[in-house]
Design a protein around this motif. Sequence first.
Motif, PDB file in Angstrom:
ATOM      1  N   LEU A  58       7.382   5.454  14.342  1.00  0.00           N
ATOM      2  CA  LEU A  58       8.421   4.928  13.336  1.00  0.00           C
ATOM      3  C   LEU A  58       7.781   5.343  11.758  1.00  0.00           C
ATOM      4  CD1 LEU A  58       9.455   1.394  14.701  1.00  0.00           C
ATOM      5  CD2 LEU A  58      10.619   3.476  14.762  1.00  0.00           C
ATOM      6  N   GLY A  59       6.742   5.365  11.634  1.00  0.00           N
ATOM      7  CA  GLY A  59       5.964   5.673  10.229  1.00  0.00           C
ATOM      8  C   GLY A  59       4.673   5.082  10.324  1.00  0.00           C
ATOM      9  N   ASN A  60       3.790   5.652   9.251  1.00  0.00           N
ATOM     10  CA  ASN A  60       2.506   5.083   8.781  1.00  0.00           C
ATOM     11  C   ASN A  60       2.829   3.730   8.105  1.00  0.00           C
ATOM     12  OD1 ASN A  60       1.386   7.388   9.856  1.00  0.00           O
ATOM     13  ND2 ASN A  60       1.870   8.155   7.865  1.00  0.00           N
ATOM     14  N   VAL A  61       1.786   2.769   8.232  1.00  0.00           N
ATOM     15  CA  VAL A  61       1.647   1.528   7.447  1.00  0.00           C
ATOM     16  C   VAL A  61       0.264   1.141   7.061  1.00  0.00           C
ATOM     17  CG1 VAL A  61       3.679   0.353   8.984  1.00  0.00           C
ATOM     18  CG2 VAL A  61       1.380   0.496   9.775  1.00  0.00           C
ATOM     19  N   GLU A  62       0.231   0.684   6.138  1.00  0.00           N
ATOM     20  CA  GLU A  62      -1.003   0.315   5.567  1.00  0.00           C
ATOM     21  C   GLU A  62      -1.023  -0.980   4.959  1.00  0.00           C
ATOM     22  OE1 GLU A  62      -1.229   2.470   1.166  1.00  0.00           O
ATOM     23  OE2 GLU A  62      -1.642   3.762   2.862  1.00  0.00           O
ATOM     24  N   ALA A  63      -2.356  -1.387   4.665  1.00  0.00           N
ATOM     25  CA  ALA A  63      -2.569  -2.754   4.024  1.00  0.00           C
ATOM     26  C   ALA A  63      -3.802  -2.548   3.139  1.00  0.00           C
ATOM     27  CB  ALA A  63      -2.556  -3.784   5.130  1.00  0.00           C
ATOM     28  N   THR A  64      -4.078  -3.264   1.861  1.00  0.00           N
ATOM     29  CA  THR A  64      -5.110  -3.080   1.150  1.00  0.00           C
ATOM     30  C   THR A  64      -5.399  -4.578   0.470  1.00  0.00           C
ATOM     31  OG1 THR A  64      -3.882  -2.501  -0.858  1.00  0.00           O
ATOM     32  CG2 THR A  64      -4.970  -0.746   0.694  1.00  0.00           C
ATOM     33  N   ALA A  65      -6.645  -4.935   0.247  1.00  0.00           N
ATOM     34  CA  ALA A  65      -7.084  -6.123  -0.527  1.00  0.00           C
ATOM     35  C   ALA A  65      -8.127  -5.731  -1.441  1.00  0.00           C
ATOM     36  CB  ALA A  65      -7.395  -7.079   0.333  1.00  0.00           C
ATOM     37  N   CYS A  66      -8.208  -6.372  -2.525  1.00  0.00           N
ATOM     38  CA  CYS A  66      -9.043  -6.426  -3.593  1.00  0.00           C
ATOM     39  C   CYS A  66      -9.609  -7.666  -4.055  1.00  0.00           C
ATOM     40  CB  CYS A  66      -8.410  -5.481  -4.810  1.00  0.00           C
ATOM     41  SG  CYS A  66      -9.423  -5.432  -6.095  1.00  0.00           S
ATOM     42  N   GLN A  67     -10.978  -7.742  -3.757  1.00  0.00           N
ATOM     43  CA  GLN A  67     -11.568  -8.973  -4.303  1.00  0.00           C
ATOM     44  C   GLN A  67     -12.192  -8.484  -5.625  1.00  0.00           C
ATOM     45  OE1 GLN A  67     -15.177 -10.100  -2.428  1.00  0.00           O
ATOM     46  NE2 GLN A  67     -15.109 -12.296  -3.292  1.00  0.00           N
ATOM     47  N   GLU A  68     -11.568  -9.061  -6.751  1.00  0.00           N
ATOM     48  CA  GLU A  68     -11.881  -8.788  -8.188  1.00  0.00           C
ATOM     49  C   GLU A  68     -13.094  -9.656  -8.681  1.00  0.00           C
ATOM     50  OE1 GLU A  68      -8.549  -8.700 -10.820  1.00  0.00           O
ATOM     51  OE2 GLU A  68      -7.634  -7.425  -9.605  1.00  0.00           O
ATOM     52  N   ARG A  69     -13.168 -10.735  -8.102  1.00  0.00           N
ATOM     53  CA  ARG A  69     -14.043 -11.773  -8.616  1.00  0.00           C
ATOM     54  C   ARG A  69     -15.185 -12.243  -7.595  1.00  0.00           C
ATOM     55  NH1 ARG A  69      -9.933 -14.102 -11.361  1.00  0.00           N
ATOM     56  NH2 ARG A  69     -10.434 -16.085 -10.051  1.00  0.00           N
ATOM     57  N   PRO A  70     -16.137 -12.555  -7.645  1.00  0.00           N
ATOM     58  CA  PRO A  70     -17.051 -13.272  -6.501  1.00  0.00           C
ATOM     59  C   PRO A  70     -16.482 -14.444  -6.201  1.00  0.00           C
ATOM     60  CG  PRO A  70     -18.566 -12.494  -8.215  1.00  0.00           C
ATOM     61  CD  PRO A  70     -17.042 -12.148  -8.818  1.00  0.00           C
ATOM     62  N   ASP A  71     -15.788 -15.469  -6.976  1.00  0.00           N
ATOM     63  CA  ASP A  71     -15.201 -16.639  -6.622  1.00  0.00           C
ATOM     64  C   ASP A  71     -13.969 -16.361  -5.863  1.00  0.00           C
ATOM     65  OD1 ASP A  71     -13.843 -15.974  -8.831  1.00  0.00           O
ATOM     66  OD2 ASP A  71     -13.726 -17.921  -9.634  1.00  0.00           O
ATOM     67  N   GLU A  72     -13.557 -15.440  -5.832  1.00  0.00           N
ATOM     68  CA  GLU A  72     -12.116 -15.238  -5.126  1.00  0.00           C
ATOM     69  C   GLU A  72     -12.624 -14.940  -3.403  1.00  0.00           C
ATOM     70  OE1 GLU A  72      -9.016 -12.871  -7.870  1.00  0.00           O
ATOM     71  OE2 GLU A  72     -10.538 -11.767  -6.506  1.00  0.00           O
ATOM     72  N   PRO A  73     -11.904 -15.488  -2.427  1.00  0.00           N
ATOM     73  CA  PRO A  73     -11.998 -15.005  -1.130  1.00  0.00           C
ATOM     74  C   PRO A  73     -11.736 -13.720  -0.793  1.00  0.00           C
ATOM     75  CG  PRO A  73      -9.716 -16.088  -1.479  1.00  0.00           C
ATOM     76  CD  PRO A  73     -10.187 -15.987  -2.825  1.00  0.00           C
ATOM     77  N   VAL A  74     -12.934 -13.467   0.067  1.00  0.00           N
ATOM     78  CA  VAL A  74     -12.766 -11.844   0.697  1.00  0.00           C
ATOM     79  C   VAL A  74     -11.886 -11.845   1.760  1.00  0.00           C
ATOM     80  CG1 VAL A  74     -14.078 -10.247   1.858  1.00  0.00           C
ATOM     81  CG2 VAL A  74     -15.292 -11.997   0.236  1.00  0.00           C
TER      82      VAL A  74
END
Length: 129
Positions: A58-74
């Motif tokens: 059906l196609g390609n899927v992707e997901a990304t996540a960016c932790q910008e600050r150390p106090d944000e959850p990974v």
Amino acid sequence: MANTRKVISLLTVTGIVAGCSGLEFRTNIGPYTESRLVSAAVEIYSPTEISRYDAVTLGNVEATACQERPDEPVASRAELVRQMKMRAHRLGGNGLVIEACGKTTLGVCQTYIECHGTAYSVPQRQTRP
């Protein structure tokens, strides 16, 4: 005097109930439950497993996540896989092959996680052993 207290109490309760009649109660349980049900409906396959079916790509899927600050959850790999399953489902799929997931640093991100995969429409039965 006792009757007056009862009347005042009754009027007070009635006023409170009438004042709250326009209240709305909203939660995120709908979207949360929907995402869990949808992700449960999409199964993960290995490339070898998917080759045993007459699955339609059906196609390609992707997901990304960016932790910008150390106090944000990974962000976790599990969360990215759940997002990919939801995207596969939106394409009409019930199967997903995860091709790659990895962590790195990127620009403003303390930690950057990226996953790629392919969504499939998989029949109920295997066609090949």
